[in-house]
Design a protein around this motif. Structure first.
Motif, short mmCIF file in Angstrom:
data_model
loop_
_atom_site.label_atom_id
_atom_site.label_comp_id
_atom_site.label_asym_id
_atom_site.label_seq_id
_atom_site.Cartn_x
_atom_site.Cartn_y
_atom_site.Cartn_z
N ALA A 243 37.72 42.80 46.20
CA ALA A 243 38.09 41.68 47.08
C ALA A 243 37.92 40.35 46.36
N LEU A 244 36.89 40.26 45.52
CA LEU A 244 36.67 39.04 44.74
C LEU A 244 37.69 38.91 43.63
N TRP A 245 37.99 40.05 42.94
CA TRP A 245 38.99 39.99 41.87
C TRP A 245 40.33 39.50 42.43
N SER A 246 40.64 39.91 43.63
CA SER A 246 41.91 39.50 44.23
C SER A 246 42.00 37.98 44.36
N LYS A 247 40.92 37.36 44.80
CA LYS A 247 40.92 35.91 44.94
C LYS A 247 41.00 35.23 43.58
N LEU A 248 40.20 35.69 42.63
CA LEU A 248 40.18 35.05 41.31
C LEU A 248 41.49 35.26 40.57
N ASP A 249 42.11 36.43 40.76
CA ASP A 249 43.42 36.66 40.12
C ASP A 249 44.47 35.70 40.68
N LYS A 250 44.41 35.51 41.99
CA LYS A 250 45.36 34.58 42.60
C LYS A 250 45.17 33.17 42.05
N TYR B 3 36.10 38.73 31.68
CA TYR B 3 36.52 38.87 33.07
C TYR B 3 37.43 40.09 33.26
N HIS B 4 38.39 40.27 32.37
CA HIS B 4 39.29 41.41 32.48
C HIS B 4 38.53 42.72 32.28
N GLY B 5 37.52 42.70 31.43
CA GLY B 5 36.70 43.89 31.24
C GLY B 5 35.92 44.24 32.49
N LEU B 6 35.38 43.21 33.17
CA LEU B 6 34.66 43.45 34.42
C LEU B 6 35.59 44.04 35.48
N LYS B 7 36.78 43.51 35.57
CA LYS B 7 37.74 44.01 36.56
C LYS B 7 38.06 45.48 36.34
N ALA B 8 38.24 45.82 35.07
CA ALA B 8 38.62 47.20 34.76
C ALA B 8 37.46 48.17 34.99
N ALA B 9 36.23 47.71 34.74
CA ALA B 9 35.08 48.60 34.80
C ALA B 9 34.48 48.70 36.20
#
Length: 1013
Positions: free
Chosen positions: A58-65, A44-50
């Protein structure tokens, strides 16, 4: 974002993918494009970075929260824990997501390779909030827009599958779980037996197994128990939704049940021959209908070919006419929507056949334990259940996905505790303590602040006791069985006789020495009732021992009306008791002992005792039926009017009724199966409406003293003023997705309903049907000028304390979500490469945000009100279905008790085959059965009060809609007939509100009575 970046296009295809294999293929392609490998949160962190792309961010923001919640310890709470989840249904996927957020390695198996279930699930408010927090709208733009509160199983699975993949869950399709393989040595771990056996996952070692494989698959070691109701046959059907304007305009049916809307189902039967108990209609990818059909209706319509006692054989494919089933389902769907859905065409299921299914949910099963631990060669594996294999849901309640999600959270909390090193017995004890709460959960008894829900049970269940079950009560196999309390032994008759003697001591002329001749004068029963100061009958000295029959009749009536104790003998039989009849009297007096009894060693209390809570319920229902009878008499008398009462008619003599002969069939009626109403004795199964044959229940019937017949409320010859005539189409609850308006003079408004529009000295207040006049939300008062009809203009609406703040809170939540959508759409316009010059690219982005439907264009507060209306309708339906289900279970239990009681009574009355010791034992057992029957009758009475309340709510909703249609009409356009009808509706509405108020008062009295007791 880089122009033309292929990863962005792949991600968009992943978001929109509508098939299981397509989702998995797109995700694999995306990982390959980005050069990512591995699983878990690292992926998941790799997807966010790439993937630095607006729609992804916008999706990463929700999942991070979501992932930032303290329960997950930044994804380290279960680091090192290896989990296997079986089943990619909504519950299995939801459990896998939580385990991934905890940092566990999660492998999920699914035996199929496609999601094909069109059926639609009702969503509780917390499930809607939960799915929004996971980014559901990013994958499915229409998720819970407007007033929608449901979703198809297929769409829900797709959303959860995509979230699970992004969080690093390893998903494997076409793999079937078949069992566990224990470690062969102390260095090994637990494995799974899989098909195909060539799957590389056969080598996967895990220490947690979560089964979400459905009700037909439960891992070895778990025991199931069953609750049984009367025969219940469900039918589900899906029709193609072309999303035409005509289809959009057809109102959904949140749920309508026969128990409170008998007229609709009677109309359906009269027009089509289709006999249903309930029906629901939702619009989603399909037009989805679900209903419960009566067996006799299915037989008459040729759907079921032959009647068979065995349910499995009854519904076997070779005993079902498939074409007749399709016709039955289609006709029910057409009628319930007033034939407004054009060109109904069946959707197809995964076998390319019309998606219509008929199934049995007479028996519901649940696991006795939610978890267990297996140990071999020093290695332990934790097993947990979620979904249908934990508790099979009763579909009309809409509890399947809600309780499934709750169980997924509970299972994740258990794994967290396991990973933290909590002793296994403590883990199991806590899990079972939480499991005790699951079957009783509803939106009303879970915490209201759904935004605070987490895997911690305390955030969801109010006042949860995590130590309700102690570690000493469990072993590794779950909760140890607790032996049932044995049937009371000893001289119960002697104990009862001693209590009667103590209770009647000191009354002149009363000497209780037996259960026959001591009671014939009526003085002993009078003393027993008089001893406890709950009675209207106070004057013991006024009793005439020479008129024993009338004395007994009066005493039997008092006990029935004030205590809810049904007579077992007629007054004539009471006055001529002989020794062979003592069994009947013993069972009758045991009712008093159960209510007022003390132990034989304790002197009878001088302190006034409070009767049980059913006293008020029985008394209220009795008064309701008597007022109905009186209204009927008034309407039938020549020249009579409501203001001119009819002289009371002498009731038919009922003092000499034969208690052991059924009033309806004439056959023998034994003590345990004996029921009575209006002084008549009968089998419960014979208690039917004279006109339609519908089974009646005590507390919900009408009796005509003129012809001596019993009727259901629909077929009792009520006067017109007591009926609520409706057209077939309007017999259903209001299903319109946006509220209509009610105009009232601004000067008449007290309190501050701040929302609305000012128009010429009047404020336009948008109110939903039950919100306007419901006693729980708004207070209604009305005034009438002297010697003038009640005027609609005098109607006052007052905002109840707390109503508007709650409304604003709901508005704020939806407003916040709408703002998020607007921001996302704006980012899409700004950040999509070539958005202004590349129409296909822009169309790709905006396809996630389709043009809102008509009801979605309304302001958020209007949609919130409409949503609240739907929620109240659904709540009423679910309450009705829960009551109906419990009544059916009680009926089955009654039959079981009756069979045992008949056998015992035959043994007791056959003196040649019994000795004194056996008779004592059998009598004890019979009284134990009578006590169980009494407890069931108490519960049934409470449920019937709830039924009356539902009926009144439904009447209020229907009357409210009628009144609103008149009040929306300009005064200048109203005819005298309109004004007269408006006044009559308002009068009826006030009557219904007053009846509801009486019910509320009775329930308060009941609660106070229980507290005092």
């Amino acid at each position: 974002a880089e122009p033309g970046n292929p990863a962005h296009a792949i991600f968009e295809r992943f978001l929109r993918a509508g098939e299981c294999r397509e989702v998995l293929g797109c995700f694999l392609e995306l990982c390959q494009q980005l050069g990512l490998q591995g699983s878990g949160l690292q992926l998941y962190h790799g997807l966010k970075a790439a993937l630095n792309y607006w729609n992804a961010k916008a999706l990463w923001s929700k999942l991070d929260k979501k992932a930032g919640h303290k329960d997950y310890d930044q994804g380290t709470a279960c680091a090192g824990t290896k989990c296997l989840v079986v089943g990619a249904g909504p519950c299995g996927l939801r459990a896998a997501i939580e385990l991934a957020l905890l940092g566990a390695r999660v492998v999920l198996l699914e035996k199929r390779d496609s999601f094909s279930r069109n059926n639609v699930l009702h969503l509780w408010p917390f499930t809607i909030h939960d799915l929004r927090a996971l980014g559901a709208k990013k994958f499915y733009g229409r998720f819970c827009t407007g007033t929608l509160d449901h979703i198809s199983i297929r769409q829900l699975q797709l959303i959860l599958l995509k979230v699970a993949l992004l969080l690093g869950v390893e998903v494997h399709i076409n793999v079937r779980f078949e069992g566990l393989v224990p470690p062969t040595d102390k260095a090994g771990g637990w494995h799974a037996v899989l098909q195909p056996s060539s799957s590389p996952l056969t080598h996967y070692e895990f220490d947690v197994l979560i089964s979400a494989g459905g009700g037909k698959f439960v891992p070895e070691g778990f025991k199931r128990k069953e609750t049984r109701g009367k025969l219940a046959i469900g039918i589900t059907t899906n029709f193609i939704n072309r999303h035409s304007r005509a289809e959009v305009e057809v109102a959904e049916i949140s749920g309508v049940a026969r128990i409170y809307n008998q007229k609709f189902f009677q109309n359906l039967y009269n027009k089509t021959g289709i006999d249903l108990e309930n029906i629901v209609y939702y619009k989603d990818d399909t037009h989805y209908f679900v209903m419960t059909a009566k067996k006799q209706s299915l037989l008459k319509k040729g759907v079921i070919l032959q009647d068979k006692a065995d349910i499995e054989s009854l519904l076997a494919p070779d005993n079902v006419n498939r074409d007749a089933l399709l016709s039955y389902a289609k006709e029910a769907a057409n009628f319930s929507t007033n034939y407004c859905l054009p060109d109904l065409e069946f959707a197809l299921n995964h076998r390319d056949l019309p998606d219509v299914d008929m199934f049995d949910f007479t028996c519901m099963t649940r696991s006795e334990n939610a978890a267990l631990v297996q140990e071999h060669n020093g290695s332990r594996v934790l097993l947990g259940l979620v979904g249908d294999c934990l508790v099979e849901p009763f579909w009309p309640l809409g509890t399947g996905v809600a309780r499934g999600f709750l169980a997924a959270f509970d299972a994740a909390w258990m794994v967290r505790r396991w990973a933290a090193g909590t002793p296994p017995l403590e883990v199991l004890a806590e899990r079972e303590s939480i499991y005790q709460r699951l079957s009783q959960t509803s939106p009303d008894n879970t915490n209201k602040n759904v935004s605070q829900y987490s895997i911690d049970p305390a955030t969801r269940y109010p006042n949860i006791n995590l130590q309700a079950i102690k570690a000493s009560q469990v072993d590794l196999g779950g909760v140890s069985p607790v032996s049932a309390s044995p049937v009371a032994s000893g001289a119960v008759c002697e104990e009862l006789l001693s209590w009667c003697q103590a209770s009647t001591a000191g009354y002149p002329g009363v000497a209780v020495t037996n259960f026959s001749t001591s009671w014939t004068s009526g003085l002993a029963l009078c003393a027993l009732i008089h001893r406890f100061p709950m009675s209207l009958h106070r004057d013991f000295d006024s009793i005439d021992p020479q008129d024993a029959i009338q004395t007994h009749q009066m005493l039997l009536d008092i006990a029935e009306q004030e205590l809810g104790i049904q007579p077992v003998l007629s007054s004539a039989e009471m006055a001529t008791l002989t020794e062979p009849d003592c069994l009947d009297l013993i069972t009758y007096l045991s009712h008093f002992y159960q209510i007022f009894g003390t132990s034989p060693e304790v002197e009878v209390s001088k302190k006034p005792l409070s009767p049980p809570g059913t006293r008020g319920a029985i008394l209220f229902l009795s008064k309701l039926q008597k007022s109905r009878n009186l209204a009927h008499k008034r309407s039938q008398a020549p020249g009579a009017s409501p203001a001119c009462p009819v002289p009371p008619q002498p009731p038919r003599d009922r003092t000499g009724e034969n208690s052991d002969a059924c009033y309806f069939c004439g056959r023998r009626v034994y003590i345990v199966e004996r029921a009575s109403a209006e002084g008549r004795f009968f089998h419960r199964g014979c208690f039917q409406c004279r006109r339609c044959g519908a089974t009646l229940r005590l507390g919900d019937y009408a009796f005509d003293e003129e012809d001596g017949n019993f009727y259901c409320s629909l077929h009792y010859p009520n006067p017109a003023s007591m009926d609520l005539p409706r057209e077939e189409a309007s017999a259903l609850p209001d299903g319109v997705n946006h509220p209509k308006s009610l105009w009232v003079p601004r000067a008449e408004l007290q309190g501050a309903a701040e929302e609305g529009e000012e128009t010429g000295g009047r404020r336009k207040i948008i109110l939903t049907p039950l919100e306007k006049l419901s006693l729980s939300t708004l207070n209604l008062t009305s005034e009438a000028e002297p010697e003038s009809p009640l005027k609609p203009a005098r109607l006052r609406l007052q905002a109840a304390p707390g109503a508007l703040p709650a409304l604003r809170q709901g508005q704020g939540a939806w407003k916040e979500e709408e703002e998020e959508e607007k921001i996302d759409m704006e980012k899409g316009r700004q950040e999509v490469p070539g958005a202004g010059t590349d129409p296909p690219a822009r169309a790709t982005i905006l396809s996630q945000y389709p043009e809102p439907r008509e009801e979605e264009k309304y302001p958020s507060w209007k949609r919130t009100l409409a949503r609240r209306t739907r929620e109240s309708q659904m709540k009423r339906f679910c309450r009705a279905q829960a009551i109906q289900r419990r009544l059916e279970e009680i009926e089955v239990t009654f039959r079981e008790l009756e069979q045992q009681g008949i056998k015992l009574e035959k043994l007791l009355r056959d003196e040649n085959e019994s000795v004194a010791d056996q008779q004592t034992q059998w009598t004890n057992q019979l009284l134990y059965l009578v006590q169980k029957k009494n407890n069931l009758m108490t519960e049934e009475s409470d449920l019937m009060i709830a039924v009356q309340e539902l009926k009144l709510e439904e009447q209020q909703c229907q009357l409210d809609e009628k009144l609103r249609s008149y009040m929306n009409k300009e005064d200048a356009l109203k005819t005298p007939e309109d004004e007269k009808a408006e006044q009559e509706i308002l009068k009826q509405l006030v009557e219904v509100v007053n009846k509801r108020n009486i019910l509320i008062q009775l329930q308060e009295e009941k609660r106070l009575s229980e507290l005092r007791a």
